[in-house]
Design a protein around this motif. Structure first.
Motif, mmCIF file in Angstrom:
data_model
loop_
_atom_site.group_PDB
_atom_site.id
_atom_site.type_symbol
_atom_site.label_atom_id
_atom_site.label_comp_id
_atom_site.label_asym_id
_atom_site.label_seq_id
_atom_site.Cartn_x
_atom_site.Cartn_y
_atom_site.Cartn_z
ATOM 1 N N PRO A 187 15.357 8.653 18.404
ATOM 2 C CA PRO A 187 15.137 7.302 18.913
ATOM 3 C C PRO A 187 14.174 6.702 18.388
ATOM 4 N N TYR A 188 13.077 7.463 17.987
ATOM 5 C CA TYR A 188 11.885 6.707 17.490
ATOM 6 C C TYR A 188 11.900 6.488 16.245
ATOM 7 N N ARG A 189 12.517 7.595 15.365
ATOM 8 C CA ARG A 189 12.633 7.531 13.984
ATOM 9 C C ARG A 189 13.608 6.222 13.739
ATOM 10 N N ARG A 190 14.473 5.951 14.564
ATOM 11 C CA ARG A 190 15.191 4.655 14.341
ATOM 12 C C ARG A 190 14.553 3.481 14.272
ATOM 13 N N ILE A 191 13.484 3.340 15.203
ATOM 14 C CA ILE A 191 12.777 2.262 15.413
ATOM 15 C C ILE A 191 11.850 1.898 14.175
ATOM 16 N N LEU A 192 11.172 3.062 13.748
ATOM 17 C CA LEU A 192 10.267 2.834 12.480
ATOM 18 C C LEU A 192 10.948 2.849 11.236
ATOM 19 N N ARG A 193 12.476 3.299 11.100
ATOM 20 C CA ARG A 193 13.261 2.997 9.762
ATOM 21 C C ARG A 193 13.558 1.433 9.619
ATOM 22 N N ARG A 194 13.348 0.558 10.856
ATOM 23 C CA ARG A 194 13.636 -0.800 10.557
ATOM 24 C C ARG A 194 12.460 -1.387 9.468
ATOM 25 N N THR A 195 11.291 -0.884 9.252
ATOM 26 C CA THR A 195 10.442 -1.332 8.565
ATOM 27 C C THR A 195 10.205 -0.566 7.018
ATOM 28 N N GLU A 196 11.212 0.061 6.666
ATOM 29 C CA GLU A 196 11.190 0.660 5.302
ATOM 30 C C GLU A 196 11.642 -0.343 4.347
ATOM 31 N N ILE A 197 11.042 0.140 3.042
ATOM 32 C CA ILE A 197 11.039 -0.909 2.196
ATOM 33 C C ILE A 197 12.374 -0.375 1.132
ATOM 34 N N PHE B 21 0.741 -1.142 0.012
ATOM 35 C CA PHE B 21 0.102 0.031 0.098
ATOM 36 C C PHE B 21 0.896 1.208 0.050
ATOM 37 N N GLY B 22 0.812 1.896 -1.106
ATOM 38 C CA GLY B 22 1.908 3.328 -1.437
ATOM 39 C C GLY B 22 1.454 4.330 -0.427
ATOM 40 N N LEU B 23 -0.043 4.348 -0.007
ATOM 41 C CA LEU B 23 -0.526 5.445 0.739
ATOM 42 C C LEU B 23 -0.115 5.188 2.133
ATOM 43 N N PHE B 24 -0.019 4.098 2.786
ATOM 44 C CA PHE B 24 0.478 3.512 4.009
ATOM 45 C C PHE B 24 1.960 3.652 4.279
ATOM 46 N N ASP B 25 2.640 3.571 2.955
ATOM 47 C CA ASP B 25 4.233 3.619 3.095
ATOM 48 C C ASP B 25 4.507 5.340 3.340
ATOM 49 N N LYS B 26 3.521 6.110 2.454
ATOM 50 C CA LYS B 26 4.013 7.672 2.416
ATOM 51 C C LYS B 26 3.721 8.087 3.747
ATOM 52 N N SER B 27 2.434 7.575 4.334
ATOM 53 C CA SER B 27 2.141 8.330 5.674
ATOM 54 C C SER B 27 3.187 7.705 6.723
ATOM 55 N N MET B 28 3.509 6.466 6.560
ATOM 56 C CA MET B 28 4.587 5.990 7.713
ATOM 57 C C MET B 28 5.831 6.754 7.389
ATOM 58 N N SER B 29 6.298 7.191 6.013
ATOM 59 C CA SER B 29 7.442 7.804 5.945
ATOM 60 C C SER B 29 7.386 9.170 6.243
ATOM 61 N N PHE B 30 6.209 9.920 6.144
ATOM 62 C CA PHE B 30 6.059 11.190 6.885
ATOM 63 C C PHE B 30 6.176 11.336 8.217
ATOM 64 N N ALA B 31 5.422 10.299 8.861
ATOM 65 C CA ALA B 31 5.548 10.134 10.431
ATOM 66 C C ALA B 31 6.876 9.821 11.040
ATOM 67 N N THR B 32 7.587 9.068 10.315
ATOM 68 C CA THR B 32 8.877 8.768 10.669
ATOM 69 C C THR B 32 9.766 9.795 10.493
ATOM 70 N N ASN B 33 9.803 10.694 9.372
ATOM 71 C CA ASN B 33 10.666 11.909 9.628
ATOM 72 C C ASN B 33 10.437 12.845 10.403
ATOM 73 N N LYS B 34 9.098 12.874 10.964
ATOM 74 C CA LYS B 34 8.848 14.083 11.961
ATOM 75 C C LYS B 34 9.199 13.770 13.342
ATOM 76 N N MET B 35 9.643 12.484 13.450
ATOM 77 C CA MET B 35 9.968 12.185 15.009
ATOM 78 C C MET B 35 11.277 12.227 15.287
ATOM 79 N N PRO B 36 11.510 12.257 16.632
ATOM 80 C CA PRO B 36 12.734 12.462 17.144
ATOM 81 C C PRO B 36 13.727 11.342 16.777
#
Length: 88
Positions: free
Chosen positions: A74-84, A57-72
């Motif tokens: 330590p949290y950004r590092r956690i969500l980057r594990r799920t990037e494709i 789902f491209g829309l889910f990927d875009k929203s997760m990327s947006f949220a990941t880039n806005k986070m501090p």
């Protein structure tokens, strides 16, 4: 014990987030992303599931990327594990 607590909190926040996404003002995405931050490090299958959903789902990927880039960081590092991988 901490891993079980992270799974319970993460699951509850994801559930609240899904319910919240159905409201007219979708604040649920915030709870959903916070829940994923609890689930991804403590549950390897959740990380694989999120990565698979991001591929499908491209829309889910875009929203997760947006949220990941806005986070501090330590949290950004956690969500980057799920990037494709863009190479795939």
């Amino acid at each position: 014990m901490a891993r079980i607590l992270c799974r319970i909190i993460g699951s509850a926040l994801c559930f609240i987030g899904i319910i919240g996404m159905l409201t007219p003002i979708p604040f649920g995405i915030i709870f959903f992303v916070i829940g994923l931050m609890f689930l991804v490090p403590s549950t390897p299958s959740a990380a694989r599931l999120v990565q698979k959903a991001r591929k499908q789902f491209g829309l889910f990927d875009k929203s997760m990327s947006f949220a990941t880039n806005k986070m501090p960081y330590p949290y950004r590092r956690i969500l980057r594990r799920t990037e494709i991988d863009p190479i795939e």
